[in-house]
Design an enzyme around this catalytic site. Sequence first.
Site, PDB file in Angstrom:
ATOM      1  N   GLY A   1      34.265 -14.485   6.801  1.00 30.55           N
ATOM      2  CA  GLY A   1      35.138 -13.570   7.983  1.00 30.55           C
ATOM      3  C   GLY A   1      34.737 -12.494   7.752  1.00 30.55           C
ATOM      4  N   ALA A   2      35.063 -11.330   8.601  1.00 22.71           N
ATOM      5  CA  ALA A   2      34.052 -10.123   9.208  1.00 22.71           C
ATOM      6  C   ALA A   2      35.163  -9.709   7.481  1.00 22.71           C
ATOM      7  CB  ALA A   2      35.128  -9.455  10.343  1.00 22.71           C
ATOM      8  N   TYR A   3      35.590  -9.649   6.849  1.00 28.20           N
ATOM      9  CA  TYR A   3      35.766  -8.640   5.365  1.00 28.20           C
ATOM     10  C   TYR A   3      35.435  -9.219   5.072  1.00 28.20           C
ATOM     11  CZ  TYR A   3      38.616  -6.155   9.525  1.00 28.20           C
ATOM     12  OH  TYR A   3      38.960  -5.965  10.579  1.00 28.20           O
TER      13      TYR A   3
ATOM     14  N   LYS B   1      38.222 -13.722  -2.308  1.00 29.35           N
ATOM     15  CA  LYS B   1      37.644 -13.065  -1.953  1.00 29.35           C
ATOM     16  C   LYS B   1      36.616 -12.076  -2.056  1.00 29.35           C
ATOM     17  CE  LYS B   1      39.087 -11.548   3.131  1.00 29.35           C
ATOM     18  NZ  LYS B   1      39.861 -11.918   3.723  1.00 29.35           N
TER      19      LYS B   1
ATOM     20  N   ASP C   1      45.839 -11.530  14.232  1.00 27.36           N
ATOM     21  CA  ASP C   1      44.301 -12.694  14.068  1.00 27.36           C
ATOM     22  C   ASP C   1      45.133 -13.553  14.129  1.00 27.36           C
ATOM     23  OD1 ASP C   1      41.857 -13.136  14.673  1.00 27.36           O
ATOM     24  OD2 ASP C   1      41.125 -13.145  12.395  1.00 27.36           O
TER      25      ASP C   1
END
Length: 274
Positions: free
Chosen positions: A13-15, A33, A131
């Site tokens: 994802g973006a992060y 993550k 989101d």
Amino acid sequence: MDKYKPIKRLGEGAYGIVIKCVNQKTQEVVAIKKMKGAYSDWEQCINSNEVVALRKLNNSPYLIKIKEMIHNKKDAEVNIVFEYCERNLYQEIQEHARNNVTIPEKFIKVVMYQAVASLAYMHKNGFMHRDIKPENFLINKKASNDAAAQQPFQSIENVQLKLADFGLAKPFASSPKHTEYVSTRWYRAPELVLRSPKYTQSVDVFALGCVMAEMYLGRPIFPGNSETDQLTRIVSILGTPSEAQWPEGYKLAAQKELKIPNMKPIQLLQHFSQ
């Protein structure tokens, strides 16, 4: 990180990048993550949006939980260890669509009950997610015995939903203005499509409505390919509000030199039967 053995990459994802791993000592399966960006100190780690939100929102069975955080000072990287879930709602929708099978309404009701409960808990505690989309709802089997564990996800009694990915989560009372460009386009409320800096937690509710519609349709209800197209698709189904009903929207549209199409709402049942 030595105690965790990578199994496979789950997504990006973006992060951050998410990897399925196993604790080599306990054999527990987790999702780790690896956060994007450099994190030179511990304070920077614990002050990230995701960590701040999940440390405060730690008392709901419908939100993903952090098991631990690992800070590698040498490489200035942070790894967040989460409980592992077997799949996400997007995968469930796609599997049914590929097989040309509709999702059972009982399943949708159970999923929506838990999804609404997750948002209700967040909003009650002063946070908005920003989101909401099928990929961010994770699905697990909650089984009390081996027989139950073998049941398919369509067996509604054993479905447990967990809301994840809090990289855009924010306390909604922290500022009168918020970041304009948030959420994924197909799930953006009209005020987000028009880049309003003033919005509330209601943007999460709109997005969740889009998710529910997608489960019924087997496809996104508003799959716009641009901001203008996105707004047109929304009003083509929900109808165009009057300027008296939505003065802020018309003001934002005028600033962007956009004309909001004048369209009447259609019956959702009619749309779902197409």
